[in-house]
Scaffold this active site. Structure first.
Site, short mmCIF file in Angstrom:
data_model
loop_
_atom_site.label_atom_id
_atom_site.label_comp_id
_atom_site.label_asym_id
_atom_site.label_seq_id
_atom_site.Cartn_x
_atom_site.Cartn_y
_atom_site.Cartn_z
N GLY A 1 39.31 42.50 30.51
CA GLY A 1 38.18 41.84 31.16
C GLY A 1 38.51 40.47 31.70
N ARG B 1 40.89 35.29 35.23
CA ARG B 1 39.69 34.43 35.18
C ARG B 1 38.86 34.78 33.95
NH1 ARG B 1 36.88 37.91 34.10
NH2 ARG B 1 35.90 39.51 35.34
N ASP C 1 27.19 39.63 40.55
CA ASP C 1 27.87 39.33 41.82
C ASP C 1 27.51 40.38 42.86
OD1 ASP C 1 29.47 41.27 40.52
OD2 ASP C 1 31.35 40.41 41.25
N ASP D 1 35.84 38.50 41.06
CA ASP D 1 37.18 38.36 40.48
C ASP D 1 38.21 37.94 41.52
OD1 ASP D 1 35.81 39.30 38.35
OD2 ASP D 1 36.69 41.30 38.37
N SER E 1 40.46 40.09 34.41
CA SER E 1 40.80 40.31 35.81
C SER E 1 42.29 40.34 36.11
CB SER E 1 40.19 39.20 36.67
OG SER E 1 38.90 39.53 36.98
N SER E 2 43.00 41.08 35.28
CA SER E 2 44.44 41.22 35.57
C SER E 2 44.64 41.93 36.91
CB SER E 2 45.14 41.97 34.44
OG SER E 2 44.58 43.25 34.29
N HIS F 1 27.53 40.73 35.95
CA HIS F 1 26.97 41.88 36.67
C HIS F 1 25.90 41.45 37.67
CE1 HIS F 1 29.07 45.32 34.90
NE2 HIS F 1 29.15 44.57 33.82
C1 GLA Z 1 34.05 43.24 36.94
C2 GLA Z 1 33.93 43.26 38.46
C3 GLA Z 1 33.21 42.03 38.98
C4 GLA Z 1 31.90 41.78 38.25
C5 GLA Z 1 32.11 41.87 36.73
C6 GLA Z 1 30.81 41.78 35.97
O1 GLA Z 1 34.89 42.20 36.53
O2 GLA Z 1 35.21 43.34 39.05
O3 GLA Z 1 32.99 42.15 40.36
O4 GLA Z 1 30.91 42.67 38.67
O5 GLA Z 1 32.77 43.06 36.35
O6 GLA Z 1 30.21 40.56 36.15
#
Ligand code: GLA
Length: 381
Positions: A123, A28, A37, A171, A125-126, A35
């Protein structure tokens, strides 16, 4: 070769027969809402058209056996124990299977192959893509098909316990809920969510990988989360969501400098994300772009989760014709930027960023334009 084909071929080569089932989940990119969520905010992520595919089948033998052909790594575990695993990807997979067992749905002995084109450590979300793909496979193996948010929380628990990162829910929820041609609006206070159609004419979402590896397990992420909790308790507020930036200014004088900055980011980012949602709904693309730039400044100066390379990438775009906005995306400390660009200017923009970034850092960034894509699905074989 398509990912599924790669997985099928590797499974056949490794295990001598074909897999029974397969599943996929995307990475994603978060447009805005960073920061927050874990601070009761709204987030606006979209799935990218890059996926992790897992193909597997029951085995008559014991244990759990996984092969990652991309790195030629094999991992076998006699049972599902939480704890440190090497290679680290195995921890995510076993962590998810363990959560199924803890929920009362044990996964039978299994062998599986995993392939992915989600760049790791960038960053995007792998890790959530891997967790959610694994959970989607395990749903089929156990017959325990979960509601979307139940599955997201199961995968989040796996991440907390296996990787030791106290991540929020964005994520895992994105990898499950996102839909093609939409941005997901997820309210992390109550998990309400809706799809915001996102096909801005002539515009595209450009992802630029700084190639600075981000690793949230080093503790910076956990520290930020603790700082937000500490600031909230000093201010005696139950939730950040109820506080406007003006109200925060009136009550925040008691906070030490670091916590003041963290709070400034949280309240302003919550407000910006609400505005961004409205901008998307009304097609106000230049306002959305402006909000991206403001978000970056706040993440850089107040939340302090950017790094010089990400700052450079964002700065380079600020005077490039055809860029509406740009910011770091994801947890930070490396990884990617996300930019809203005019597609007609894409070749020029990409060339300019590559040239400037190489001259400044000696590194070659990876750039791709992505479209909002579908969340996790089982794949019929
Ligand atoms: C990482 C975390 C998420 C979120 C982001 C920042 O990806 O896994 O839960 O906090 O950082 O937005």
């Amino acid at each position: 070769m398509a990912l599924l084909e790669q997985a099928l071929r590797a499974f056949e080569e490794r295990f001598g027969s074909g897999p029974e089932i397969a599943a996929q989940a995307p990475g994603r990119v978060n447009l805005i809402g960073e920061h927050i969520d874990y601070n009761d905010g709204l987030v606006l992520p979209m799935a990218i058209d890059r996926y992790t595919v897992i193909a597997g089948g029951r085995t008559t033998g014991d244990g759990y056996h996984f092969y990652l052909p991309g790195r030629d790594q094999f991992f076998s575990a006699p049972d599902l124990k939480l704890g440190d695993h090497s290679p680290p990807w195995a921890g995510y997979v076993l962590g998810v299977l363990k959560q199924f067992e803890l929920a009362g749905f044990p996964v039978p002995p299994l062998r599986a192959v995993i392939v992915s084109d989600v760049p790791p450590g960038s960053g995007l979300s792998s890790s959530a893509a891997l967790e959610v793909a694994t959970a989607t496979l395990a749903e089929q193996l156990t017959g325990h098909i979960m509601a979307p948010m139940e599955k997201a929380y199961l995968c989040q628990r796996a991440e907390h316990e296996s990787a030791g990162v106290p991540c929020g829910i964005m994520d895992q929820a994105s990898a499950i809920l996102c839909q093609r041609d939409s941005v997901l609006e997820l309210d992390c206070r109550d998990q309400n969510h809706r799809q915001l159609p996102f096909v801005p004419e002539g515009l595209g979402v450009l992802v630029t990988n700084s190639k600075v590896q981000h690793n949230l397990a080093t503790g910076n992420y956990a520290t930020r989360r603790q700082e937000c909790e500490l600031a909230a308790s000093k201010l005696d507020i139950a939730s950040w969501r109820h506080l406007t930036p003006d109200q925060f200014d009136q009550i925040s004088a008691c906070l030490p400098e670091t916590l003041l900055r963290r709070g400034q980011h949280v309240v302003s980012e919550i407000a910006r994300t609400l505005q961004a949602s409205e901008a998307i709904e009304s097609g106000q693309w230049s306002s959305l772009g402006e909000l991206l730039y403001q978000s970056h400044e706040s993440l850089r100066d107040h939340f302090q989760v950017s790094c010089p390379e990400l700052d450079l990438l964002v700065d380079f775009t600020s005077d490039l014709p055809g860029v509406l906005g740009s910011r770091m995306t994801g947890g930070g400390f490396g990884g990617c930027t996300v930019s809203l660009i005019e597609l007609a200017e894409r070749p020029f923009i990409e060339r300019a960023i590559v040239t400037k970034y190489q001259a400044a850092t000696g590194m070659e960034p990876e750039l791709f334009v992505t479209r909002p894509s579908d969340g996790a699905q089982p794949i019929s074989l």
